[in-house]
Design an enzyme around this catalytic site. Structure first.
Site, PDB file in Angstrom:
ATOM      1  N   ILE A  72     -12.704  -6.128   7.685  1.00  0.00           N
ATOM      2  CA  ILE A  72     -11.928  -4.910   7.458  1.00  0.00           C
ATOM      3  C   ILE A  72     -12.692  -4.043   6.473  1.00  0.00           C
ATOM      4  O   ILE A  72     -13.004  -4.482   5.364  1.00  0.00           O
ATOM      5  CB  ILE A  72     -10.536  -5.235   6.861  1.00  0.00           C
ATOM      6  CG1 ILE A  72      -9.705  -6.093   7.820  1.00  0.00           C
ATOM      7  CG2 ILE A  72      -9.784  -3.951   6.513  1.00  0.00           C
ATOM      8  CD1 ILE A  72      -9.366  -5.426   9.118  1.00  0.00           C
TER       9      ILE A  72
ATOM     10  N   TYR B  16       0.823  -1.213   0.000  1.00  0.00           N
ATOM     11  CA  TYR B  16       0.000   0.000   0.000  1.00  0.00           C
ATOM     12  C   TYR B  16       0.858   1.265   0.000  1.00  0.00           C
ATOM     13  O   TYR B  16       0.375   2.342  -0.351  1.00  0.00           O
ATOM     14  CB  TYR B  16      -0.918   0.053   1.226  1.00  0.00           C
ATOM     15  CG  TYR B  16      -1.908  -1.067   1.355  1.00  0.00           C
ATOM     16  CD1 TYR B  16      -2.194  -1.919   0.295  1.00  0.00           C
ATOM     17  CD2 TYR B  16      -2.573  -1.285   2.567  1.00  0.00           C
ATOM     18  CE1 TYR B  16      -3.103  -2.948   0.433  1.00  0.00           C
ATOM     19  CE2 TYR B  16      -3.491  -2.309   2.710  1.00  0.00           C
ATOM     20  CZ  TYR B  16      -3.749  -3.145   1.649  1.00  0.00           C
ATOM     21  OH  TYR B  16      -4.654  -4.167   1.800  1.00  0.00           O
TER      22      TYR B  16
END
Length: 281
Positions: A234, A56
Site C-alpha cells: 500500500i 483516518y
C-alpha cells in the site's frame, strides 16, 4: 501472483480463496478533498485497491470517489480497519456496519484490526467479532494490522481462524524478515505500508544508483523491491502524477544484486509506532 501488467496490478491469493491486488492506494492522513482526488486519480490509472480506516476519518470521501468513478463494485477491492476505540466482539461488528454506511457500500473486501493495542487485551475478542462480520457478508476477508508474531499466533490459537492479511510497516530500513517468515508459515499475506519510508530514502545513493540503472524513480524502485519480496503493498500519495508513477511498476524487475543492495539498508529503523506499546488509533 496472477494478472496482467500495465492497466492493472496482478492479484495475490488469500488463504480464504479470495484474491487481492498486490498494489493499492492508502489514504492515511489525507483530508477529505485530498482523499477524493487521490482515489479518483488512482482509479483512473487502473489501481483497484483502496485502503482506508475508521481512524483516518475519510471513509465517506473514499465512498464518494468510488461512486463518482462509475467502476463496478466487483472490480474494486476496498479495505477498512477497526479503530482501537471500537475494539471488542460487538464493537467490531458494529464498527464494520458504521464503516459501510460511511463508505456507501454493502461490504468491504478486507476488514483489519488497525492496532493490537495489547494493553487493552481485546484484540482476540475483536477478531471474533470480525469473524461474525465475515459470516454475515459485511466483510469478504478479515485480517490484522501491526501484529507481531505473538499477537498473530495468539489470534490463530484462540479463534481457530487465520487472518488473511497482516499489514505492517515495511521498507528497506525495516525489512521485517522474521515477521514475513512467520506470516508465510501461517499462509498469511504480508501487506506493507509506509513502503517509501516517508521519503527518507529518496536521496540515498544506493537507491538512486539502482533507479538510474533501470531508468526509474526512487519510489518505483522501492515499491518494486517490496513487491519482489512477495509482499502486497500500500503506497500513499495525494499527487496525481506521483500516483500514476508509483502504480507503474509492473514493466521491470530488479536483479538479485540490486535486491541484495537494497536489503542491506535494513537497520531496524521504525518510522511508525511500536505495536507492543502503542495504544492504538
Amino acid at each position: 501472483m496472477t494478472g496482467e501488467s500495465g492497466s492493472a496490478a496482478p492479484s495475490i491469493a488469500l488463504n480464504d480463496e479470495n484474491t487481492m491486488p498486490v498494489l493499492g492506494l492508502g489514504v492515511a492522513e489525507l483530508s477529505d478533498d485530498e482523499t477524493e482526488r487521490a482515489v479518483s486519480a488512482a482509479l483512473e490509472v487502473g489501481c483497484r485497491l483502496i485502503d482506508t480506516a475508521a481512524a483516518y476519518g475519510n471513509e465517506a470521501a473514499v465512498g464518494r470517489a468510488i461512486a463518482a468513478s462509475g467502476i463496478p463494485r466487483a472490480e474494486l477491492f476496498v479495505t477498512t480497519k477497526l479503530a482501537t476505540s471500537d475494539q471488542g466482539f460487538k464493537g467490531a461488528m458494529d464498527a464494520c456496519e458504521a464503516s459501510l454506511e460511511r463508505l456507501g457500500l454493502d461490504y468491504v473486501d478486507l476488514y483489519l484490526i488497525h492496532w493490537p493495542a495489547p494493553a487493552l487485551g481485546t484484540y482476540v475478542n475483536s477478531f471474533g467479532g470480525m469473524i461474525q462480520s465475515r459470516g454475515n457478508g459485511h466483510a469478504r476477508s478479515i485480517g490484522v494490522s501491526n501484529f507481531t508474531e505473538e499477537y498473530l499466533t495468539t489470534v490463530i490459537d484462540l479463534t481457530f481462524v487465520t487472518p488473511a492479511v497482516n499489514q505492517i510497516e515495511l521498507h528497506p530500513l525495516l525489512n521485517q524478515e522474521a515477521l514475513r517468515k512467520t506470516n508465510a508459515e501461517h499462509n498469511v499475506v504480508t501487506q506493507s505500508y509506509t513502503p517509501l519510508a516517508l521519503g527518507k530514502l529518496n536521496d540515498h545513493p544506493t537507491v538512486n544508483s539502482v533507479a538510474a540503472e533501470y531508468g526509474k524513480t526512487a519510489s518505483q524502485v522501492l515499491l518494486r523491491w517490496n513487491l519482489q519480496l512477495s509482499n502486497a503493498v500500500i503506497f500513499r500519495s495525494a499527487n496525481a502524477e506521483h500516483i500514476a508513477s508509483d502504480f507503474d511498476v509492473f514493466d521491470f524487475e530488479l536483479a538479485a544484486e540490486h535486491m541484495d543492495a537494497i536489503n542491506a539498508l535494513n537497520d531496524g529503523t521504525r518510522l511508525r509506532p511500536d505495536p507492543d506499546t502503542y495504544e492504538g488509533s
